[in-house]
Design a protein around this motif. Structure first.
Motif, PDB file in Angstrom:
ATOM      1  N   SER A 174       0.886  -1.085   0.030  1.00  0.00           N
ATOM      2  CA  SER A 174      -0.172   0.069   0.132  1.00  0.00           C
ATOM      3  C   SER A 174       0.769   1.124  -0.008  1.00  0.00           C
ATOM      4  N   VAL A 175       0.556   2.236  -0.905  1.00  0.00           N
ATOM      5  CA  VAL A 175       1.182   3.448  -0.993  1.00  0.00           C
ATOM      6  C   VAL A 175       0.738   4.624   0.126  1.00  0.00           C
ATOM      7  N   CYS A 176      -0.599   3.833   0.582  1.00  0.00           N
ATOM      8  CA  CYS A 176      -1.342   4.813   1.638  1.00  0.00           C
ATOM      9  C   CYS A 176      -0.599   4.431   3.023  1.00  0.00           C
ATOM     10  N   LEU A 177       0.127   3.470   3.290  1.00  0.00           N
ATOM     11  CA  LEU A 177       0.709   3.093   4.365  1.00  0.00           C
ATOM     12  C   LEU A 177       2.362   3.737   4.441  1.00  0.00           C
TER      13      LEU A 177
ATOM     14  N   ALA B 288      -5.442  -2.065   4.104  1.00  0.00           N
ATOM     15  CA  ALA B 288      -4.829  -0.833   4.162  1.00  0.00           C
ATOM     16  C   ALA B 288      -6.024   0.131   3.615  1.00  0.00           C
ATOM     17  N   PRO B 289      -5.814   1.479   3.971  1.00  0.00           N
ATOM     18  CA  PRO B 289      -6.861   2.196   3.388  1.00  0.00           C
ATOM     19  C   PRO B 289      -6.731   2.314   1.890  1.00  0.00           C
ATOM     20  N   GLN B 290      -7.925   2.482   0.944  1.00  0.00           N
ATOM     21  CA  GLN B 290      -7.660   2.925  -0.195  1.00  0.00           C
ATOM     22  C   GLN B 290      -7.268   4.288  -0.424  1.00  0.00           C
ATOM     23  N   ILE B 291      -6.584   4.563  -1.575  1.00  0.00           N
ATOM     24  CA  ILE B 291      -6.228   6.100  -1.750  1.00  0.00           C
ATOM     25  C   ILE B 291      -7.405   6.957  -1.761  1.00  0.00           C
ATOM     26  N   ASP B 292      -8.823   6.492  -2.187  1.00  0.00           N
ATOM     27  CA  ASP B 292      -9.879   7.213  -2.234  1.00  0.00           C
ATOM     28  C   ASP B 292     -10.119   7.758  -1.018  1.00  0.00           C
ATOM     29  N   TYR B 293      -9.919   6.855   0.154  1.00  0.00           N
ATOM     30  CA  TYR B 293     -10.323   7.159   1.617  1.00  0.00           C
ATOM     31  C   TYR B 293      -9.328   8.267   2.123  1.00  0.00           C
TER      32      TYR B 293
ATOM     33  N   ILE C 116      -3.064  11.462  -7.859  1.00  0.00           N
ATOM     34  CA  ILE C 116      -2.847   9.809  -8.311  1.00  0.00           C
ATOM     35  C   ILE C 116      -2.515   9.856  -9.884  1.00  0.00           C
ATOM     36  N   LYS C 117      -1.193   9.459  -9.847  1.00  0.00           N
ATOM     37  CA  LYS C 117      -0.555   9.451 -11.094  1.00  0.00           C
ATOM     38  C   LYS C 117      -1.124   7.946 -11.848  1.00  0.00           C
ATOM     39  N   MET C 118      -1.309   7.017 -11.345  1.00  0.00           N
ATOM     40  CA  MET C 118      -1.608   5.621 -11.748  1.00  0.00           C
ATOM     41  C   MET C 118      -1.931   4.882 -10.685  1.00  0.00           C
ATOM     42  N   ARG C 119      -3.143   4.206 -10.777  1.00  0.00           N
ATOM     43  CA  ARG C 119      -3.549   3.220  -9.728  1.00  0.00           C
ATOM     44  C   ARG C 119      -3.108   1.848  -9.981  1.00  0.00           C
ATOM     45  N   GLY C 120      -2.849   1.328  -8.813  1.00  0.00           N
ATOM     46  CA  GLY C 120      -2.308  -0.124  -9.054  1.00  0.00           C
ATOM     47  C   GLY C 120      -3.110  -1.114  -7.899  1.00  0.00           C
TER      48      GLY C 120
ATOM     49  N   GLY D 144     -17.405   3.458   3.853  1.00  0.00           N
ATOM     50  CA  GLY D 144     -17.343   2.101   3.882  1.00  0.00           C
ATOM     51  C   GLY D 144     -16.765   1.730   2.632  1.00  0.00           C
ATOM     52  N   SER D 145     -16.036   0.778   2.444  1.00  0.00           N
ATOM     53  CA  SER D 145     -15.260   0.392   1.334  1.00  0.00           C
ATOM     54  C   SER D 145     -14.936  -1.076   0.946  1.00  0.00           C
ATOM     55  N   ALA D 146     -14.733  -1.564   0.078  1.00  0.00           N
ATOM     56  CA  ALA D 146     -14.469  -3.025  -0.163  1.00  0.00           C
ATOM     57  C   ALA D 146     -13.764  -3.201  -1.936  1.00  0.00           C
ATOM     58  N   LEU D 147     -13.046  -4.258  -1.854  1.00  0.00           N
ATOM     59  CA  LEU D 147     -12.323  -4.409  -2.976  1.00  0.00           C
ATOM     60  C   LEU D 147     -12.835  -5.705  -3.669  1.00  0.00           C
TER      61      LEU D 147
END
Length: 314
Positions: free
Chosen positions: A37-40, A69-74, A94-98, A198-201
């Motif tokens: 995670s880039v957020c971490l 981990a948190p999503q970048i949107d969070y 956000i240059k690129m989502r991974g 609230g989020s989910a993948l």
């Protein structure tokens, strides 16, 4: 970032030490080379960057939407505006989502130095005034998955919140995504400026509507507990509390994963609440004393009973 000296930082090492120096602003790059995670990465860099002498530019690479981990949107839509109240200012591009397993995402953050952080009091949640979100697919995954996640989430929320417009956009990520992935994030805003999510993948073999329902139920769970932060934000802002100048911060929290399951509030966590009522927490006092305990324990390498949290009744 802190001009530190690292010893023992090798594969198989059982003794690692870091002797920090002066925190310096600059351009820094961190790459997980996985879907880590880039957020971490941002969370560990942010406290240092705040106390640099100028703007720090961070290029963070890995997974932008990863499990555990948190999503970048969070981070952008919930964490960022709330910590702004503390005097934490950073820009995030956000240059690129991974996604798992490739990673390949990139986020550039510019963190502004803070002379001091502000004390914050968040006690009144107010009424939920807005619910919006984003259901997305990337790579070769069909756009229908995004629409199914959005529709299922709206149906679930409608069972409890009937008189509010819910806007969850279905999005096809095309150019700014590495690999295949899908997910959803739903954000609720209150009349007093509180934010909940609230989020989910998406997962292989799991229907899209179940992903939407999972995110919606997570959001509703956090709304029901009537706190001013959700179960994830309460942990993420606790460090900001501990570095504020005044010892008067109070935040009404909801029920998190660390809540004791019995009727007793006996867990030594900065945000512990009973299932039947909410507690207001003097988190700065607790976290400062707990940080001292943790430091002593790391130095002495023996068990020292941690200080007990201080609670106020509402």
């Amino acid at each position: 970032m802190c001009a530190g000296v690292l010893q023992g930082g090798a594969v198989g090492s059982t003794d690692v030490s870091l002797t920090p120096g002066k925190i310096r602003a600059g351009n820094y790059t961190a790459d997980t080379h996985t879907a880590g995670s880039v957020c971490l990465l941002l969370q560990v860099a942010l406290p240092c960057a705040l106390y640099a002498d100028d703007v720090s530019n961070l290029s963070l690479r890995g997974g932008t939407n990863a499990e555990m981990a948190p999503q970048i949107d969070y981070t952008v839509n919930v964490f960022k505006p709330i910590v702004k109240k503390f005097g934490v200012h950073f820009d995030c591009d956000i240059k690129m989502r991974g996604f798992y397993p490739k990673g390949g995402g990139e986020v550039c953050a510019a963190v502004h130095a803070a002379k001091e952080l502000q004390a914050v009091t968040m006690l009144e949640r107010g009424n939920i005034s807005k619910i919006h979100g984003r259901a997305y697919v990337a790579g070769v995954l069909p756009f229908k998955l995004a629409k199914d996640m959005s529709a299922a989430a709206v149906r679930t929320i409608r069972r409890e919140i009937k008189d509010l417009y819910i806007n969850i956009q279905a999005v096809q990520e095309k150019e700014k995504a590495c690999g295949n992935g899908n997910g959803i994030i739903i954000i609720a805003e209150s009349s007093t400026g509180c934010l909940f999510a609230g989020s989910a993948l998406g997962k292989r073999g799991v229907y899209a509507d179940k992903i939407g329902i999972e995110a919606a139920e997570m959001l509703l769970r956090n709304i029901r507990h009537n706190g001013c932060v959700d179960e994830f934000l309460q942990d993420q802002v606790s460090g900001r509390h501990a570095t504020a100048e005044r010892d008067t911060e109070r935040v009404r929290v909801g029920q998190g994963d660390r809540t004791p399951k019995s009727g007793q509030c006996d867990a030594p966590a900065p945000y512990s609440i009973n299932q039947n009522f909410h507690l207001l927490v003097h988190s700065t006092s607790y976290l400062k004393s707990n940080a001292k305990w943790f430091t002593k324990q790391m130095i002495r390498r023996k068990h020292i009973p941690p200080p007990q949290p201080q609670f106020l009744s509402p």
